[in-house]
Design a protein around this motif. Sequence first.
Motif, PDB file in Angstrom:
ATOM      1  N   GLY A  87      53.594  71.695  37.095  1.00  0.00           N
ATOM      2  CA  GLY A  87      52.524  71.305  38.001  1.00  0.00           C
ATOM      3  C   GLY A  87      52.183  72.399  38.991  1.00  0.00           C
ATOM      4  O   GLY A  87      52.992  73.295  39.258  1.00  0.00           O
ATOM      5  N   TYR A  88      50.991  72.283  39.539  1.00  0.00           N
ATOM      6  CA  TYR A  88      50.430  73.295  40.426  1.00  0.00           C
ATOM      7  C   TYR A  88      49.940  72.638  41.713  1.00  0.00           C
ATOM      8  O   TYR A  88      49.271  71.598  41.665  1.00  0.00           O
ATOM      9  CB  TYR A  88      49.256  73.994  39.729  1.00  0.00           C
ATOM     10  CG  TYR A  88      49.636  74.613  38.404  1.00  0.00           C
ATOM     11  CD1 TYR A  88      49.946  75.966  38.300  1.00  0.00           C
ATOM     12  CD2 TYR A  88      49.721  73.825  37.248  1.00  0.00           C
ATOM     13  CE1 TYR A  88      50.312  76.527  37.077  1.00  0.00           C
ATOM     14  CE2 TYR A  88      50.085  74.385  36.032  1.00  0.00           C
ATOM     15  CZ  TYR A  88      50.385  75.727  35.951  1.00  0.00           C
ATOM     16  OH  TYR A  88      50.749  76.268  34.745  1.00  0.00           O
ATOM     17  N   CYS A  89      50.253  73.242  42.870  1.00  0.00           N
ATOM     18  CA  CYS A  89      49.797  72.715  44.159  1.00  0.00           C
ATOM     19  C   CYS A  89      50.418  71.318  44.347  1.00  0.00           C
ATOM     20  O   CYS A  89      51.633  71.180  44.307  1.00  0.00           O
ATOM     21  CB  CYS A  89      48.270  72.726  44.173  1.00  0.00           C
ATOM     22  SG  CYS A  89      47.447  72.143  45.665  1.00  0.00           S
ATOM     23  N   TRP A  90      49.633  70.287  44.553  1.00  0.00           N
ATOM     24  CA  TRP A  90      50.166  68.916  44.589  1.00  0.00           C
ATOM     25  C   TRP A  90      51.020  68.669  43.353  1.00  0.00           C
ATOM     26  O   TRP A  90      52.111  68.087  43.430  1.00  0.00           O
ATOM     27  CB  TRP A  90      48.998  67.931  44.648  1.00  0.00           C
ATOM     28  CG  TRP A  90      49.368  66.487  44.618  1.00  0.00           C
ATOM     29  CD1 TRP A  90      50.500  65.893  45.126  1.00  0.00           C
ATOM     30  CD2 TRP A  90      48.595  65.420  44.054  1.00  0.00           C
ATOM     31  NE1 TRP A  90      50.469  64.530  44.921  1.00  0.00           N
ATOM     32  CE2 TRP A  90      49.317  64.209  44.268  1.00  0.00           C
ATOM     33  CE3 TRP A  90      47.361  65.352  43.404  1.00  0.00           C
ATOM     34  CZ2 TRP A  90      48.839  62.972  43.844  1.00  0.00           C
ATOM     35  CZ3 TRP A  90      46.887  64.126  42.986  1.00  0.00           C
ATOM     36  CH2 TRP A  90      47.614  62.952  43.204  1.00  0.00           C
ATOM     37  N   GLY A  91      50.550  69.128  42.210  1.00  0.00           N
ATOM     38  CA  GLY A  91      51.285  68.953  40.971  1.00  0.00           C
ATOM     39  C   GLY A  91      52.631  69.651  40.960  1.00  0.00           C
ATOM     40  O   GLY A  91      53.550  69.230  40.258  1.00  0.00           O
ATOM     41  N   GLY A  92      52.777  70.733  41.740  1.00  0.00           N
ATOM     42  CA  GLY A  92      54.064  71.403  41.838  1.00  0.00           C
ATOM     43  C   GLY A  92      55.107  70.497  42.469  1.00  0.00           C
ATOM     44  O   GLY A  92      56.252  70.429  42.018  1.00  0.00           O
ATOM     45  N   THR A  93      54.680  69.767  43.496  1.00  0.00           N
ATOM     46  CA  THR A  93      55.572  68.785  44.114  1.00  0.00           C
ATOM     47  C   THR A  93      55.858  67.634  43.157  1.00  0.00           C
ATOM     48  O   THR A  93      57.003  67.181  43.038  1.00  0.00           O
ATOM     49  CB  THR A  93      54.939  68.247  45.409  1.00  0.00           C
ATOM     50  OG1 THR A  93      54.720  69.337  46.316  1.00  0.00           O
ATOM     51  CG2 THR A  93      55.840  67.216  46.072  1.00  0.00           C
ATOM     52  N   VAL A  94      54.828  67.183  42.452  1.00  0.00           N
ATOM     53  CA  VAL A  94      55.012  66.089  41.488  1.00  0.00           C
ATOM     54  C   VAL A  94      55.981  66.513  40.378  1.00  0.00           C
ATOM     55  O   VAL A  94      56.812  65.719  39.922  1.00  0.00           O
ATOM     56  CB  VAL A  94      53.660  65.646  40.908  1.00  0.00           C
ATOM     57  CG1 VAL A  94      53.852  64.601  39.810  1.00  0.00           C
ATOM     58  CG2 VAL A  94      52.758  65.085  42.006  1.00  0.00           C
ATOM     59  N   ALA A  95      55.891  67.771  39.950  1.00  0.00           N
ATOM     60  CA  ALA A  95      56.817  68.265  38.926  1.00  0.00           C
ATOM     61  C   ALA A  95      58.257  68.240  39.432  1.00  0.00           C
ATOM     62  O   ALA A  95      59.191  67.910  38.680  1.00  0.00           O
ATOM     63  CB  ALA A  95      56.424  69.673  38.492  1.00  0.00           C
ATOM     64  N   TRP A  96      58.434  68.570  40.714  1.00  0.00           N
ATOM     65  CA  TRP A  96      59.774  68.483  41.309  1.00  0.00           C
ATOM     66  C   TRP A  96      60.269  67.038  41.295  1.00  0.00           C
ATOM     67  O   TRP A  96      61.409  66.756  40.936  1.00  0.00           O
ATOM     68  CB  TRP A  96      59.746  69.040  42.723  1.00  0.00           C
ATOM     69  CG  TRP A  96      61.038  68.892  43.475  1.00  0.00           C
ATOM     70  CD1 TRP A  96      61.305  68.037  44.511  1.00  0.00           C
ATOM     71  CD2 TRP A  96      62.259  69.623  43.255  1.00  0.00           C
ATOM     72  NE1 TRP A  96      62.594  68.172  44.943  1.00  0.00           N
ATOM     73  CE2 TRP A  96      63.210  69.147  44.195  1.00  0.00           C
ATOM     74  CE3 TRP A  96      62.643  70.618  42.362  1.00  0.00           C
ATOM     75  CZ2 TRP A  96      64.510  69.637  44.253  1.00  0.00           C
ATOM     76  CZ3 TRP A  96      63.939  71.108  42.414  1.00  0.00           C
ATOM     77  CH2 TRP A  96      64.852  70.623  43.353  1.00  0.00           C
ATOM     78  N   HIS A  97      59.387  66.119  41.671  1.00  0.00           N
ATOM     79  CA  HIS A  97      59.754  64.701  41.613  1.00  0.00           C
ATOM     80  C   HIS A  97      60.068  64.272  40.176  1.00  0.00           C
ATOM     81  O   HIS A  97      60.950  63.437  39.948  1.00  0.00           O
ATOM     82  CB  HIS A  97      58.627  63.831  42.172  1.00  0.00           C
ATOM     83  CG  HIS A  97      58.396  64.017  43.629  1.00  0.00           C
ATOM     84  ND1 HIS A  97      57.246  63.617  44.268  1.00  0.00           N
ATOM     85  CD2 HIS A  97      59.170  64.573  44.599  1.00  0.00           C
ATOM     86  CE1 HIS A  97      57.313  63.910  45.551  1.00  0.00           C
ATOM     87  NE2 HIS A  97      58.466  64.495  45.777  1.00  0.00           N
ATOM     88  N   GLY A  98      59.329  64.838  39.218  1.00  0.00           N
ATOM     89  CA  GLY A  98      59.612  64.543  37.819  1.00  0.00           C
ATOM     90  C   GLY A  98      61.011  64.964  37.422  1.00  0.00           C
ATOM     91  O   GLY A  98      61.673  64.299  36.618  1.00  0.00           O
TER      92      GLY A  98
END
Length: 220
Positions: free
Chosen positions: A112-123
Amino acid sequence: MQIELAAADGHRLSAWRTGPEDASRALVVVQEIFGVNHHMRHVCEGFAKEGFAVVCPALFDRAEPGVELGYGPEDVQQGRALRGRIDPACTLLDVEAAALGLPQHARLGIIGYCWGGTVAWHGATRSQRFAAAVGYYGGGIAAARDEKPRCPVQLHFGAEDHGIPLSDVDAIRAAQPGVEVFVYPGAGHGFACEERASYNPAATQEALQRTLPFLKKHLG
């Protein structure tokens, strides 16, 4: 192509699906705060060319369906407002729905990128579906840095990212010595997006040269 997904709570959302159906490696690609726009589809096609099956879920559908934004100040403001209306727990449900939309014989990763980077961490820390996770300039990772990843993780940050101070990156490194963390001199927030003023081709290429081997190694 455009597909529809169903989350565990009954929410239905759209997603972009590409890549070979018989792929042995699969990726959930998580959007910035600008929706599943032209850039995100471009990112998906790049991974598809590397042999990954890819699904990019439209996370904004929770607040407003069909949102595709550009990169001007008004777009940033609108994207932040939409993100603020969405419960992170629901976002995780949508990401897991995307995982189920990929070939189930494939090993699954998330990027993920930007917001998605955080979401990827949560993933990586809040889901058990993924065998590898990569986050680019995720501004919320530092706040969740003490969560325990359940898979290998690689993170990328720009040294000149004014939204993510290097003190945050240092805090992540200290909390997660087992996570690969890279910082790119001269790169700002969104450095890997070819449609943004902050685009940094050299940093993008260097990050990709780390991302692809990492994903291929851990996704078999």
